[in-house]
Design a protein around this motif. Structure first.
Motif, PDB file in Angstrom:
ATOM      1  N   TYR A   1      76.741  79.809  12.727  1.00 46.24           N
ATOM      2  CA  TYR A   1      76.247  79.060  13.880  1.00 46.24           C
ATOM      3  C   TYR A   1      75.298  79.944  14.680  1.00 46.24           C
ATOM      4  CZ  TYR A   1      79.941  75.702  12.833  1.00 46.24           C
ATOM      5  OH  TYR A   1      80.731  74.777  12.201  1.00 46.24           O
ATOM      6  N   PRO A   2      74.457  79.357  15.525  1.00 49.68           N
ATOM      7  CA  PRO A   2      73.524  80.176  16.310  1.00 49.68           C
ATOM      8  C   PRO A   2      74.258  81.228  17.141  1.00 49.68           C
ATOM      9  CG  PRO A   2      72.922  77.861  16.458  1.00 49.68           C
ATOM     10  CD  PRO A   2      74.246  77.913  15.754  1.00 49.68           C
ATOM     11  N   PRO A   3      73.849  82.481  17.076  1.00 44.19           N
ATOM     12  CA  PRO A   3      74.526  83.531  17.851  1.00 44.19           C
ATOM     13  C   PRO A   3      74.226  83.447  19.342  1.00 44.19           C
ATOM     14  CG  PRO A   3      72.652  84.436  16.665  1.00 44.19           C
ATOM     15  CD  PRO A   3      72.796  83.030  16.198  1.00 44.19           C
ATOM     16  N   VAL A   4      73.132  82.775  19.706  1.00 44.06           N
ATOM     17  CA  VAL A   4      72.772  82.581  21.108  1.00 44.06           C
ATOM     18  C   VAL A   4      72.592  81.084  21.324  1.00 44.06           C
ATOM     19  CG1 VAL A   4      71.139  83.084  22.950  1.00 44.06           C
ATOM     20  CG2 VAL A   4      71.617  84.817  21.200  1.00 44.06           C
ATOM     21  N   VAL A   5      73.387  80.510  22.208  1.00 39.81           N
ATOM     22  CA  VAL A   5      73.307  79.084  22.496  1.00 39.81           C
ATOM     23  C   VAL A   5      72.439  78.878  23.739  1.00 39.81           C
ATOM     24  CG1 VAL A   5      74.622  77.009  23.083  1.00 39.81           C
ATOM     25  CG2 VAL A   5      75.566  78.682  21.461  1.00 39.81           C
ATOM     26  N   PHE A   6      71.443  77.981  23.629  1.00 43.35           N
ATOM     27  CA  PHE A   6      70.584  77.670  24.768  1.00 43.35           C
ATOM     28  C   PHE A   6      70.050  76.250  24.573  1.00 43.35           C
ATOM     29  CE2 PHE A   6      68.054  79.638  21.486  1.00 43.35           C
ATOM     30  CZ  PHE A   6      66.835  78.981  21.491  1.00 43.35           C
ATOM     31  N   ASP A   7      69.264  75.786  25.488  1.00 41.73           N
ATOM     32  CA  ASP A   7      68.640  74.463  25.358  1.00 41.73           C
ATOM     33  C   ASP A   7      67.498  74.599  24.353  1.00 41.73           C
ATOM     34  OD1 ASP A   7      67.489  71.988  25.586  1.00 41.73           O
ATOM     35  OD2 ASP A   7      66.953  72.176  27.704  1.00 41.73           O
ATOM     36  N   TYR A   8      67.834  74.388  23.084  1.00 39.14           N
ATOM     37  CA  TYR A   8      66.922  74.745  21.995  1.00 39.14           C
ATOM     38  C   TYR A   8      65.547  74.103  22.118  1.00 39.14           C
ATOM     39  CZ  TYR A   8      71.413  76.088  19.980  1.00 39.14           C
ATOM     40  OH  TYR A   8      72.648  76.634  19.779  1.00 39.14           O
ATOM     41  N   THR A   9      65.505  72.845  22.541  1.00 41.51           N
ATOM     42  CA  THR A   9      64.237  72.123  22.569  1.00 41.51           C
ATOM     43  C   THR A   9      63.703  71.925  23.983  1.00 41.51           C
ATOM     44  OG1 THR A   9      65.445  70.015  22.513  1.00 41.51           O
ATOM     45  CG2 THR A   9      64.723  70.942  20.407  1.00 41.51           C
ATOM     46  N   GLY A  10      64.361  72.526  24.977  1.00 41.65           N
ATOM     47  CA  GLY A  10      63.886  72.450  26.348  1.00 41.65           C
ATOM     48  C   GLY A  10      62.901  73.558  26.652  1.00 41.65           C
ATOM     49  N   PRO A  11      62.641  73.804  27.929  1.00 42.03           N
ATOM     50  CA  PRO A  11      61.744  74.910  28.287  1.00 42.03           C
ATOM     51  C   PRO A  11      62.254  76.208  27.663  1.00 42.03           C
ATOM     52  CG  PRO A  11      62.255  73.566  30.209  1.00 42.03           C
ATOM     53  CD  PRO A  11      63.157  73.094  29.107  1.00 42.03           C
ATOM     54  N   PRO A  12      61.401  76.943  26.995  1.00 42.88           N
ATOM     55  CA  PRO A  12      61.878  78.137  26.273  1.00 42.88           C
ATOM     56  C   PRO A  12      62.382  79.203  27.233  1.00 42.88           C
ATOM     57  CG  PRO A  12      59.486  78.011  26.230  1.00 42.88           C
ATOM     58  CD  PRO A  12      59.961  76.712  26.799  1.00 42.88           C
ATOM     59  N   PRO A  13      63.470  79.857  26.865  1.00 38.65           N
ATOM     60  CA  PRO A  13      63.986  80.949  27.684  1.00 38.65           C
ATOM     61  C   PRO A  13      63.140  82.198  27.508  1.00 38.65           C
ATOM     62  CG  PRO A  13      65.244  80.768  25.659  1.00 38.65           C
ATOM     63  CD  PRO A  13      64.243  79.637  25.635  1.00 38.65           C
ATOM     64  N   ALA A  14      63.536  83.248  28.169  1.00 40.69           N
ATOM     65  CA  ALA A  14      62.888  84.538  27.922  1.00 40.69           C
ATOM     66  C   ALA A  14      62.958  84.843  26.436  1.00 40.69           C
ATOM     67  CB  ALA A  14      63.578  85.629  28.732  1.00 40.69           C
ATOM     68  N   ASN A  15      61.984  85.577  25.947  1.00 42.94           N
ATOM     69  CA  ASN A  15      61.868  85.802  24.514  1.00 42.94           C
ATOM     70  C   ASN A  15      63.173  86.295  23.886  1.00 42.94           C
ATOM     71  OD1 ASN A  15      60.565  86.180  21.979  1.00 42.94           O
ATOM     72  ND2 ASN A  15      60.451  88.371  22.421  1.00 42.94           N
ATOM     73  N   LEU A  16      63.603  85.593  22.818  1.00 40.53           N
ATOM     74  CA  LEU A  16      64.729  86.074  22.021  1.00 40.53           C
ATOM     75  C   LEU A  16      64.154  86.943  20.906  1.00 40.53           C
ATOM     76  CD1 LEU A  16      67.007  82.908  21.661  1.00 40.53           C
ATOM     77  CD2 LEU A  16      67.285  84.845  23.197  1.00 40.53           C
TER      78      LEU A  16
END
Length: 563
Positions: free
Chosen positions: A419-434
């Protein structure tokens, strides 16, 4: 039959065939050709561009001896062929084999099991598939085939093609040098200079290219099978024929419920069979292909490639183009994909043993401390790509051999996350660079596992579609949608007549759900078929373990190319 980049073949009808052994001899060699008034040297097979067509029957044994007379290592992938228990011959460099070095030979030896239809083959080392590719046709054991033709679509920087209708791309510059220059700067390569159909750009690139136009002659008052293949390196394509309706009957060598359309949408790596019916009048009609993109902010090759369909003894040069959708017409693409349903019903696994959720992303990789500013020109870093935030790095040896011999230490690790190791709003405004982690991480699957894989697009860097190809398997496409996937959406899955593909688009800002039965042991590459994305890490390797029975285990390896 045709494949996108139009190649049309003549087939026999009502023919019953029995399994046999088919031999082919491939010599990888340089050839000088001219396109768009530019002459340059490209890598070919047997001096042909596109390369020779392989045509076999169901259950045939296929032996292809490849001799490398080019200046760099190469391997050949038989795209869509299951390679049941013969993963050794699947072809991707540093996954199932090391490249065939210059001056050396290697023989691919496998049996086509349980497949029929249009597939293709291509180089799977670096960016050599820009010019090294061809059709792989599997004839049914007993069938009434109409007259058939192959069309291959491509891109032209001298970099693409159409199978039996091969759409492709062409670059006027040397592709390898262009990619090396882009890699040194940490940025994407240039877009292509032209699109191609069966290796030729067509009428619309000025007087210089008018003679470089593919022509396909068919009989009037008849039904014809066109085999289409999208061999382009970087783009999804629209394809149509002026004043003709296309009846889609097969995608990726799996039958679909037939439907009519004026234009087909075909992703990089996909193949498709369509029927056309000609009228009683003699005449010529333009066939055309152009790029589709789900990301208007990304530069694309916005040219249109053309070829001529000659009905009867016509040799006219037609003027009217087919009415293709615009470059960013996502509504048309969605409507087309909604029509694609599997012909076979009730075959999809209704229960699953294992689920994977995998994010599919572009990334900005931090500039290494000791790197020059000139090598970090992609948003002050380097262009990267990842699955579950792991940016895949090829080892310097074969993963399959390391797995088979139990010598995986230093080659790969088995900790690719489920599963994704970092959960975020995948298709929303992009977070700080992963900042993706670079590494050679595989995921191990037990033989016979009923798999469900959710491919989740993200908005990191830019939201765009990704054509994902799984080696060694077809999968059922049971669902897709926009936004972020969650488990409640499983209730919307089509578990009755989903289409079966080996390559599927993950929509920009959305997700795609796949199911398949892991009954083919080996090390199977699962990657984006946009070659730039692949080259910067958008791939993983799934290792399917041997089963208990001899019929469920890899055959012993031949003498493989040395690393």
């Amino acid at each position: 039959m045709s494949i996108l980049t139009i190649l049309f073949l003549v087939a026999t009808t009502f023919q019953t065939v029995h399994s046999s052994t088919k031999h082919y001899y491939f010599t990888v060699e340089n050839k000088t050709i001219t396109r768009l008034c530019r002459t340059r040297t490209i890598v070919t097979v047997n001096g042909e561009f596109p390369g020779p067509q392989i045509e076999v029957d169901e259950e045939d044994r296929v032996i292809i001896e490849v001799t490398n007379k080019a200046s760099s290592g190469i391997s050949i992938h038989w795209h869509g062929v299951y390679q049941k228990r013969t993963c050794w011959f699947d072809g991707p460099s540093y996954v199932t084999q090391c490249p065939i070095q210059p001056g050396n030979s290697f023989t691919y030896n496998f049996t086509v099991v349980g497949q029929r239809g249009t597939l293709w083959w291509h180089a799977h080392a670096g960016w050599l598939r820009a010019t090294v590719y061809g059709a792989f046709i599997i004839q049914p054991s007993s069938n009434p085939l109409p007259e058939e033709h192959t069309i291959i679509l491509g891109m032209s920087n001298f970099f693409a093609y159409f199978l039996h209708d091969f759409p492709g791309q062409w670059w006027n510059s040397d592709v390898s040098a262009m990619v090396d220059e882009a890699t040194a700067a940490g940025v994407p390569p240039n877009i292509s200079d032209a699109l191609t159909i069966n290796g030729l750009p067509g009428l619309l690139y000025g007087g210089c290219s008018e003679s470089d136009t593919a022509r396909v002659r068919v009989a009037e008052s008849n039904t014809h099978l066109l085999r289409l293949v999208n061999a382009a390196m970087q783009i999804e394509m629209f394809f149509g024929i002026a004043n003709h309706t296309l009846e889609v009957i097969e995608i990726d060598a799996s039958y679909v419920k037939p439907f009519n359309t004026s234009t087909v949408v075909i992703g990089p790596g996909q193949s498709m069979n369509v029927l056309i019916t000609t009228g009683s009048d003699v005449g010529s009609y333009l066939m055309a292909a152009r790029a589709y993109s789900a990301a208007p902010s990304i530069p694309i090759d916005n040219t249109t490639s053309s070829a001529i369909l000659e009905v009867g003894d016509s040799s006219d040069v037609p003027a009217d183009l087919p009415d293709l959708p615009g470059h960013f017409d996502t509504a048309f693409v969605t409507e087309f994909e909604d029509k694609v349903l599997g012909l076979v019903e009730g075959a999809v696994p209704t229960e699953i043993d294992k689920e994977m959720v995998i994010t599919v992303s572009m990334n900005v990789l931090d500039c290494p401390p000791d790197a020059s500013e000139e090598s970090c020109q992609f948003f002050e870093g380097r262009a990267g790509a990842s699955m579950n935030n792991i940016s895949y790095v090829h080892p310097n040896t074969s993963i399959l051999e390391a797995f088979y011999t139990g010598a995986s230490s230093g080659v790969y690790t088995t900790d690719f996350p489920q599963y994704p190791p970092v959960v975020f709003d995948y298709t929303g405004p992009p977070p700080a660079n992963l900042n993706a982690v670079r590494g050679t991480k595989v995921h191990v699957v037990e033989y016979g596992t009923r798999m469900q894989v959710i491919l989740q697009g993200t908005s990191l860097v830019v939201a765009e579609s990704h054509p994902m190809h799984l080696h060694g398997f077809d999968f059922f496409v049971v669902g897709r949608g926009l936004g972020n996937y969650n488990s409640s959406l499983a209730s919307t899955f089509n578990l009755w007549d989903p289409p079966k593909h080996n390559t599927v688009q993950v929509p920009a800002g959305g997700w795609t759900a796949l199911r398949f039965l892991a009954t083919n042991p080996g090390a199977w590459y699962f990657h984006c078929h946009l070659d730039f994305h692949l080259s910067v890490g958008l791939g993983i390797v799934l290792i399917v373990e041997n089963g208990d029975e001899p019929s469920e285990q890899l055959v012993p390896p031949p003498v493989m190319p040395a690393c």
